[in-house]
Motif scaffolding. Structure first.
Motif, short mmCIF file in Angstrom:
data_model
loop_
_atom_site.label_atom_id
_atom_site.label_comp_id
_atom_site.label_asym_id
_atom_site.label_seq_id
_atom_site.Cartn_x
_atom_site.Cartn_y
_atom_site.Cartn_z
N ASP A 131 4.49 18.42 -4.82
CA ASP A 131 3.89 18.41 -6.14
C ASP A 131 2.99 17.18 -6.22
O ASP A 131 3.46 16.07 -6.47
N THR A 132 1.69 17.38 -6.00
CA THR A 132 0.77 16.25 -5.96
C THR A 132 0.61 15.57 -7.33
O THR A 132 0.36 14.37 -7.39
N LEU A 133 0.76 16.33 -8.41
CA LEU A 133 0.70 15.73 -9.74
C LEU A 133 1.90 14.80 -9.97
O LEU A 133 1.76 13.68 -10.47
N SER A 152 10.05 9.77 -1.84
CA SER A 152 10.57 11.06 -1.41
C SER A 152 11.31 11.63 -2.61
O SER A 152 11.77 10.88 -3.47
N TYR A 153 11.36 12.94 -2.68
CA TYR A 153 11.98 13.58 -3.84
C TYR A 153 12.50 14.95 -3.48
O TYR A 153 12.03 15.58 -2.54
N GLN A 186 0.87 -1.18 0.00
CA GLN A 186 0.00 0.00 0.00
C GLN A 186 0.90 1.23 0.00
O GLN A 186 2.07 1.14 0.39
N TRP A 187 0.35 2.33 -0.47
CA TRP A 187 1.13 3.56 -0.55
C TRP A 187 1.07 4.33 0.76
O TRP A 187 0.01 4.46 1.37
N GLY A 188 2.22 4.82 1.17
CA GLY A 188 2.32 5.69 2.33
C GLY A 188 2.42 7.14 1.87
O GLY A 188 2.44 7.43 0.68
N GLU A 189 2.51 8.03 2.81
CA GLU A 189 2.60 9.47 2.53
C GLU A 189 3.94 9.83 1.91
O GLU A 189 4.99 9.42 2.39
N ALA A 190 3.89 10.60 0.83
CA ALA A 190 5.12 11.07 0.17
C ALA A 190 5.85 12.05 1.07
O ALA A 190 5.24 12.73 1.90
N GLN A 191 7.16 12.13 0.88
CA GLN A 191 8.00 13.02 1.69
C GLN A 191 8.89 13.87 0.80
O GLN A 191 10.07 13.54 0.60
N PRO A 192 8.36 14.98 0.29
CA PRO A 192 9.21 15.86 -0.53
C PRO A 192 10.21 16.60 0.34
O PRO A 192 9.93 16.90 1.50
N THR A 193 11.39 16.89 -0.22
CA THR A 193 12.41 17.62 0.53
C THR A 193 12.07 19.10 0.63
O THR A 193 12.25 19.71 1.66
N ASN A 194 11.57 19.68 -0.47
CA ASN A 194 11.23 21.09 -0.42
C ASN A 194 9.76 21.30 -0.77
O ASN A 194 8.93 21.18 0.08
N ARG A 195 9.41 21.55 -1.99
CA ARG A 195 8.00 21.83 -2.31
C ARG A 195 7.26 20.57 -2.75
O ARG A 195 7.81 19.72 -3.44
#
Length: 168
Positions: free
Chosen positions: A69-71, A103-104, A58-67
């Motif tokens: 981007d849901t798309l 994460s990105y 299952q997918w967990g919550e994304a963890q962007p480093t800065n901003r």
């Protein structure tokens, strides 16, 4: 008058060389600004974990480093789902054996500011659903354009998941 002809010949050669140098400089300058889309991928895993027994995720919550981007996140999930399902895994909303999250890190270059997103790094993490202990991580680094036309994002996700599950 041979020396006059030789002088004209030398001047013509020098002008041609200067023109050629200017053309080369233009190509080098323009080429230096272009995104090559080249990425490097690495991965790491827990050798004690039994990957063949874990077939649901299952997918967990994304963890962007800065901003955020849901798309971008939706596109990575879509691409990763295709790769994982081709490897025999099934996505579930609940009671999955694994949790996958991304994460990105966004780039701050002119392309990102004008046209959308370019990533410096994209990481896909896989953990045990019970206890959330990380068991696998894949990373792509480099200039990864996220627009659909470039194909960079699709290649990066496929490359990251190319070694999942790991061969022991």
């Amino acid at each position: 008058e041979p020396s006059s002809q030789q002088g004209d010949f030398v001047r013509t050669i020098l002008r041609s060389a200067a023109a050629l140098a200017a053309i080369v400089l233009v190509f080098v300058t323009v080429g230096g600004c272009a995104s090559t889309g080249g990425t490097t991928t690495t991965y790491s895993y827990d050798p004690r974990f039994n990957f063949p027994e874990s077939k649901t995720y299952q997918w967990g919550e994304a963890q962007p480093t800065n901003r955020r981007d849901t798309l971008l996140e939706a596109n990575v999930r879509f691409l990763a789902d295709r790769e994982l399902q081709a490897k025999g895994l099934t996505s579930r909303a609940e009671s999955a054996a694994l949790i996958v999250w991304l994460s990105y890190e966004s780039s701050s270059n002119i392309y990102s500011n004008l046209y959308g997103h370019e990533l410096q790094a994209l990481t896909l993490n896989v953990a045990r659903a019970n206890g959330k202990e990380l068991v696998w991580r894949g990373l792509a680094t480099g200039a990864i354009r996220t627009d659909a036309a470039s194909g960079d994002l699709q290649k990066a996700v496929a490359a990251v998941l190319g070694n999942f599950p790991p061969k022991k």
